[in-house]
Write a protein that holds these residues in place. Structure first.
Motif, PDB file in Angstrom:
ATOM      1  N   ILE A  24      31.122  46.899  41.427  1.00 28.25           N
ATOM      2  CA  ILE A  24      31.348  45.456  41.299  1.00 28.25           C
ATOM      3  C   ILE A  24      31.890  45.138  39.910  1.00 28.25           C
ATOM      4  CG2 ILE A  24      30.242  43.184  41.201  1.00 28.25           C
ATOM      5  CD1 ILE A  24      28.260  44.179  43.316  1.00 28.25           C
ATOM      6  N   GLY A  25      31.267  45.715  38.893  1.00 24.42           N
ATOM      7  CA  GLY A  25      31.704  45.460  37.527  1.00 24.42           C
ATOM      8  C   GLY A  25      33.146  45.871  37.295  1.00 24.42           C
ATOM      9  N   LYS A  26      33.542  47.022  37.839  1.00 23.90           N
ATOM     10  CA  LYS A  26      34.919  47.485  37.660  1.00 23.90           C
ATOM     11  C   LYS A  26      35.917  46.558  38.360  1.00 23.90           C
ATOM     12  CE  LYS A  26      37.936  51.523  37.992  1.00 23.90           C
ATOM     13  NZ  LYS A  26      39.099  50.671  38.284  1.00 23.90           N
ATOM     14  N   CYS A  27      35.559  46.145  39.585  1.00 25.22           N
ATOM     15  CA  CYS A  27      36.450  45.231  40.321  1.00 25.22           C
ATOM     16  C   CYS A  27      36.618  43.910  39.575  1.00 25.22           C
ATOM     17  CB  CYS A  27      35.905  44.976  41.727  1.00 25.22           C
ATOM     18  SG  CYS A  27      36.030  46.382  42.856  1.00 25.22           S
ATOM     19  N   VAL A  28      35.529  43.379  39.061  1.00 25.92           N
ATOM     20  CA  VAL A  28      35.590  42.118  38.319  1.00 25.92           C
ATOM     21  C   VAL A  28      36.452  42.279  37.064  1.00 25.92           C
ATOM     22  CG1 VAL A  28      34.252  40.428  36.996  1.00 25.92           C
ATOM     23  CG2 VAL A  28      33.380  41.269  39.181  1.00 25.92           C
ATOM     24  N   ASN A  29      36.214  43.349  36.313  1.00 28.12           N
ATOM     25  CA  ASN A  29      36.980  43.568  35.084  1.00 28.12           C
ATOM     26  C   ASN A  29      38.468  43.739  35.369  1.00 28.12           C
ATOM     27  OD1 ASN A  29      34.729  43.412  33.422  1.00 28.12           O
ATOM     28  ND2 ASN A  29      34.312  45.617  33.523  1.00 28.12           N
ATOM     29  N   ASP A  30      38.781  44.489  36.427  1.00 25.34           N
ATOM     30  CA  ASP A  30      40.189  44.683  36.782  1.00 25.34           C
ATOM     31  C   ASP A  30      40.863  43.356  37.124  1.00 25.34           C
ATOM     32  OD1 ASP A  30      39.915  47.373  36.381  1.00 25.34           O
ATOM     33  OD2 ASP A  30      39.829  47.918  38.510  1.00 25.34           O
ATOM     34  N   LEU A  31      40.156  42.514  37.875  1.00 21.66           N
ATOM     35  CA  LEU A  31      40.722  41.219  38.257  1.00 21.66           C
ATOM     36  C   LEU A  31      40.954  40.334  37.043  1.00 21.66           C
ATOM     37  CD1 LEU A  31      38.652  40.353  41.457  1.00 21.66           C
ATOM     38  CD2 LEU A  31      41.115  40.691  41.361  1.00 21.66           C
ATOM     39  N   LEU A  32      39.984  40.291  36.135  1.00 21.97           N
ATOM     40  CA  LEU A  32      40.107  39.446  34.946  1.00 21.97           C
ATOM     41  C   LEU A  32      41.228  39.941  34.035  1.00 21.97           C
ATOM     42  CD1 LEU A  32      36.341  38.785  34.088  1.00 21.97           C
ATOM     43  CD2 LEU A  32      37.954  37.243  35.212  1.00 21.97           C
TER      44      LEU A  32
END
Length: 246
Positions: A126-134
């Motif tokens: 989840i953290g990686k997906c969020v960071n990639d999106l931001l």
């Protein structure tokens, strides 16, 4: 890896299967560039009690729903855009272990995995997906999130006045600002919380005064929920049915 999977036939088939499990009542999930990262059963801390929910992590959204028939049928689909998500670990407490908070401006709640390894994997992905999106959007993480609701079972009396005992007549309500379980007289105010609703929603007297006069931010407990005031350690009306069965 995500970019490689985005247009793959295997990814398209997996997403089609998920759509089929939610049926006509669910929203379409197939979009260009969307990838199904993983799925699994997590225990969601709901208003009444912890309940098993099926979760699907995509590279841009988190989807969950009620389990009707495992791996075959789900209902009450919820879709959370990952751009607005922040996550925080939750300390183990009693039977509730391996948990973390999923916080968004509109809704926040705790979930629990079966093992510490599962928790670590979920939080990492989840953290990686969020960071990639931001990073791709150039946006900043949300500065504010909705309160995590205190479960009904944790409050035998109003968490504000500490006087009113809850009964079938004196019903529980939740303040939309702080998430505490409060009685009717302590939560007869309404205020607009733009991230949650365009209409005025129920708030307790304490939060109403903060919202209208700019008081101090509430203290938070280990679950990220407002702690009870100093000095103190579906069943309600229509506007309290949010999350009552979820």
């Amino acid at each position: 890896m995500v970019d490689r999977l985005a247009n793959s036939e295997a990814n398209s088939k997996r997403i089609t299967v998920v759509e089929g499990c939610f049926g006509a009542a669910g929203q379409p999930l197939a979009l260009p560039g969307r990838v199904l990262i993983g799925e699994g059963v997590l225990t969601k801390l709901c208003r009444k009690k912890p309940k098993a929910r099926q979760f699907f992590l995509f590279n841009d959204i988190l989807v969950y729903g009620n389990i009707v028939i495992q791996k075959k049928k789900y209902n009450k689909q919820h879709i959370i855009p990952l751009e607005g998500v922040t996550i925080d670990t939750v300390p183990d407490e009693g039977e509730l272990r391996n948990g973390w908070l999923i916080k968004t401006p509109t809704k926040s709640f705790a979930v629990y995995a079966a093992t510490a390894t599962e928790k670590s994997e979920w939080m990492s992905h989840i953290g990686k997906c969020v960071n990639d999106l931001l990073q791709k959007s150039g946006k900043a993480p949300p500065g504010e999130h909705a309160a995590v609701w205190v479960p009904d079972s944790e409050a035998a009396v109003c968490m504000r006045c500490h006087k009113v005992k809850f009964t079938p007549v004196s019903r529980r309500h939740h303040c939309r600002k702080c998430g505490l379980v409060v009685c009717g007289p302590c939560s007869d105010r309404r205020h607009i919380l733009p991230s949650q609703s365009s209409k005025p929603v129920r708030v307790c007297e304490h939060c109403y005064l903060q919202l209208t006069a700019g008081g101090p931010a509430p203290r938070l407990d280990s679950l990220g929920r407002p702690a009870p005031p100093f000095g103190g350690a579906n069943l309600s009306d229509d506007d309290d049915e949010y999350d009552s069965s979820d």
